[in-house]
Motif scaffolding. Structure first.
Motif, mmCIF file in Angstrom:
data_model
loop_
_atom_site.group_PDB
_atom_site.id
_atom_site.type_symbol
_atom_site.label_atom_id
_atom_site.label_comp_id
_atom_site.label_asym_id
_atom_site.label_seq_id
_atom_site.Cartn_x
_atom_site.Cartn_y
_atom_site.Cartn_z
ATOM 1 N N ALA A 180 0.829 -1.222 0.000
ATOM 2 C CA ALA A 180 0.000 0.000 0.000
ATOM 3 C C ALA A 180 0.857 1.262 0.000
ATOM 4 O O ALA A 180 0.416 2.313 -0.470
ATOM 5 N N ILE A 181 2.074 1.171 0.530
ATOM 6 C CA ILE A 181 2.889 2.392 0.640
ATOM 7 C C ILE A 181 4.233 2.215 -0.078
ATOM 8 O O ILE A 181 5.255 2.740 0.344
ATOM 9 N N THR A 182 4.173 1.437 -1.173
ATOM 10 C CA THR A 182 5.374 1.221 -1.975
ATOM 11 C C THR A 182 5.164 1.870 -3.346
ATOM 12 O O THR A 182 4.060 1.801 -3.886
ATOM 13 N N GLY A 183 6.204 2.461 -3.897
ATOM 14 C CA GLY A 183 6.102 3.093 -5.211
ATOM 15 C C GLY A 183 5.207 4.329 -5.138
ATOM 16 O O GLY A 183 5.204 5.044 -4.136
ATOM 17 N N ARG A 184 4.430 4.537 -6.197
ATOM 18 C CA ARG A 184 3.491 5.681 -6.183
ATOM 19 C C ARG A 184 2.234 5.252 -5.449
ATOM 20 O O ARG A 184 1.595 4.298 -5.843
ATOM 21 N N TRP A 185 1.919 5.919 -4.410
ATOM 22 C CA TRP A 185 0.717 5.543 -3.656
ATOM 23 C C TRP A 185 0.033 6.788 -3.130
ATOM 24 O O TRP A 185 0.643 7.855 -3.027
ATOM 25 N N ASP A 186 -1.259 6.644 -2.822
ATOM 26 C CA ASP A 186 -1.951 7.746 -2.165
ATOM 27 C C ASP A 186 -2.785 7.209 -0.999
ATOM 28 O O ASP A 186 -2.810 6.007 -0.758
ATOM 29 N N MET A 187 -3.449 8.097 -0.319
ATOM 30 C CA MET A 187 -4.200 7.725 0.883
ATOM 31 C C MET A 187 -5.268 6.673 0.591
ATOM 32 O O MET A 187 -5.575 5.845 1.432
ATOM 33 N N HIS A 188 -5.799 6.750 -0.628
ATOM 34 C CA HIS A 188 -6.833 5.793 -0.994
ATOM 35 C C HIS A 188 -6.286 4.356 -0.927
ATOM 36 O O HIS A 188 -6.993 3.443 -0.503
ATOM 37 N N ASP A 189 -5.021 4.186 -1.353
ATOM 38 C CA ASP A 189 -4.396 2.853 -1.295
ATOM 39 C C ASP A 189 -4.293 2.356 0.151
ATOM 40 O O ASP A 189 -4.407 1.164 0.418
ATOM 41 N N VAL A 190 -4.052 3.297 1.041
ATOM 42 C CA VAL A 190 -3.924 2.941 2.458
ATOM 43 C C VAL A 190 -5.263 2.434 3.000
ATOM 44 O O VAL A 190 -5.329 1.413 3.689
ATOM 45 N N VAL A 191 -6.334 3.150 2.635
ATOM 46 C CA VAL A 191 -7.662 2.746 3.102
ATOM 47 C C VAL A 191 -8.034 1.379 2.504
ATOM 48 O O VAL A 191 -8.529 0.491 3.214
ATOM 49 N N THR A 192 -7.749 1.197 1.218
ATOM 50 C CA THR A 192 -8.067 -0.079 0.556
ATOM 51 C C THR A 192 -7.316 -1.233 1.211
ATOM 52 O O THR A 192 -7.888 -2.287 1.488
ATOM 53 N N ALA A 193 -6.026 -1.007 1.476
ATOM 54 C CA ALA A 193 -5.223 -2.054 2.124
ATOM 55 C C ALA A 193 -5.753 -2.343 3.522
ATOM 56 O O ALA A 193 -5.831 -3.508 3.944
ATOM 57 N N GLY A 194 -6.134 -1.292 4.233
ATOM 58 C CA GLY A 194 -6.683 -1.453 5.581
ATOM 59 C C GLY A 194 -7.962 -2.281 5.551
ATOM 60 O O GLY A 194 -8.154 -3.184 6.374
ATOM 61 N N GLU A 195 -8.840 -1.979 4.593
ATOM 62 C CA GLU A 195 -10.099 -2.726 4.453
ATOM 63 C C GLU A 195 -9.812 -4.212 4.225
ATOM 64 O O GLU A 195 -10.469 -5.074 4.798
ATOM 65 N N LYS A 196 -8.823 -4.484 3.394
ATOM 66 C CA LYS A 196 -8.467 -5.865 3.058
ATOM 67 C C LYS A 196 -7.932 -6.589 4.295
ATOM 68 O O LYS A 196 -8.332 -7.710 4.610
ATOM 69 N N LEU A 197 -7.037 -5.908 4.969
ATOM 70 C CA LEU A 197 -6.395 -6.461 6.162
ATOM 71 C C LEU A 197 -7.433 -6.749 7.254
ATOM 72 O O LEU A 197 -7.468 -7.833 7.853
ATOM 73 N N ILE A 198 -8.302 -5.771 7.489
ATOM 74 C CA ILE A 198 -9.297 -5.921 8.552
ATOM 75 C C ILE A 198 -10.339 -6.976 8.156
ATOM 76 O O ILE A 198 -10.796 -7.760 8.983
ATOM 77 N N GLY A 199 -10.662 -7.002 6.857
ATOM 78 C CA GLY A 199 -11.600 -8.018 6.362
ATOM 79 C C GLY A 199 -11.084 -9.434 6.615
ATOM 80 O O GLY A 199 -11.825 -10.318 7.055
ATOM 81 N N GLU A 200 -9.782 -9.637 6.368
ATOM 82 C CA GLU A 200 -9.157 -10.949 6.617
ATOM 83 C C GLU A 200 -9.257 -11.312 8.099
ATOM 84 O O GLU A 200 -9.527 -12.447 8.468
#
Ligand SMILES: [Zn+2]
Length: 295
Positions: A180-200
């Motif tokens: 989520a925070i590698t290469g070009r990323w923005d806050m939206h990527d952080v939220v998406t990754a968080g959703e995935k992580l919490i969903g798991e």
């Protein structure tokens, strides 16, 4: 408050023939995984031709109390000692042998308070044939990992998270967080990754509680704290979001702690470590919510 219940108490509630039949059910692996419900033990028992009956056993007003779906067929039987069916005896024995912690004031499923909408929808679902209901649930479960996990657990086909499962999940969760925070990323990527992580994590929480699951939740909390720090920095756009998502991580962890009752000293130590490592704040930093499990 916990209460003591033993095998001889169960044996004295039925005749020897019923007790032997219950033992037979146990040894033929017809009794599913026991889980806690309302302070009592619940499991599904295969009652011939693959059909499962839901059984609940608990201690109500100091007496062994049971509810079994097969009761429907014996609704006119007098509430006495012969009221314990072999399914209930089998579940009581499996729970006892697994070291189940009985509550002294259990609430049977029939007395449990369902949310009004759940009650209404249960009545609607009861109108369907078993087959149609099964297809409906399966269709949604195929698309929803959380429901799928719950279905497999309730059917006794999926047990607690193993250490190997937990190790694999650790790797995939840390990959999600790192990506989520590698290469070009923005806050939206952080939220998406968080959703995935919490969903798991919420999917794991549908399985019977286990130490590997509790430690995984703590690991995931650390990962989420790292991601959340970026959202806290951008509070103008994400005000309240990291708190809300962090609360979901904490709910899973608290639920597992309540089920497992880990050593309070060790838990406090681990929490302190996670909290002090957080750059901004940790989602597990809520001491008042941990009072019951940390002592
Ligand atoms: Zn029964």
């Amino acid at each position: 408050m916990a209460v003591r219940l033993n095998e001889s108490m169960v044996a004295s509630a039925v005749d020897a023939e019923a007790f032997a039949a219950a033992e037979q059910l146990l040894s033929s692996a017809a009794v599913g995984e026991v889980s806690e419900a309302g302070g009592g033990a619940t499991a599904s028992v295969r009652a011939g031709r693959g059909r499962g009956v839901d059984v609940w056993v608990g201690v109500v007003d100091g007496c062994l109390s049971t509810e079994c779906e097969c009761d429907v067929e014996r609704a006119d039987s007098f509430a006495g000692r012969e009221d314990l069916c072999i399914h209930a005896v089998a579940v009581a024995l499996r729970a006892l042998r697994g070291g189940f912690a009985w509550s002294s004031a259990a609430v049977p499923p029939s007395a449990a308070v369902l949310a009004p909408q759940v009650r209404e929808l249960t009545e609607v679902a009861e109108k369907l044939s078993r087959r149609r209901l099964a297809v409906l649930v399966a269709t949604f479960a195929a698309a929803d990992p959380r429901l799928r996990t719950r279905l497999l657990v309730e059917a006794g086909e999926l047990g607690p998270l193993t250490q190997a499962d937990a190790d694999q999940l650790r790797r995939s969760l840390s990959a999600i967080a790192a990506e989520a925070i590698t290469g070009r990323w923005d806050m939206h990527d952080v939220v998406t990754a968080g959703e995935k992580l919490i969903g798991e994590l919420e999917t794991v929480a549908e399985r019977p509680a286990s130490i590997p699951a509790m430690l995984l939740a703590e690991y995931a909390a650390g990962l989420w704290d790292g991601l959340a720090a970026h959202l806290f920095d951008d509070w103008e756009h994400y005000d309240g979001v990291p708190e809300e998502m962090g609360e979901r991580v904490r709910r899973v962890h608290l639920h597992l702690c309540e089920q497992l009752q880990p050593d309070p000293g060790e838990l406090t130590e681990r929490l302190d470590r996670i909290i002090s490592k957080a750059e901004v704040t940790s989602c597990l930093d809520a001491p008042h919510e941990y009072v019951a499990v940390c002592g």
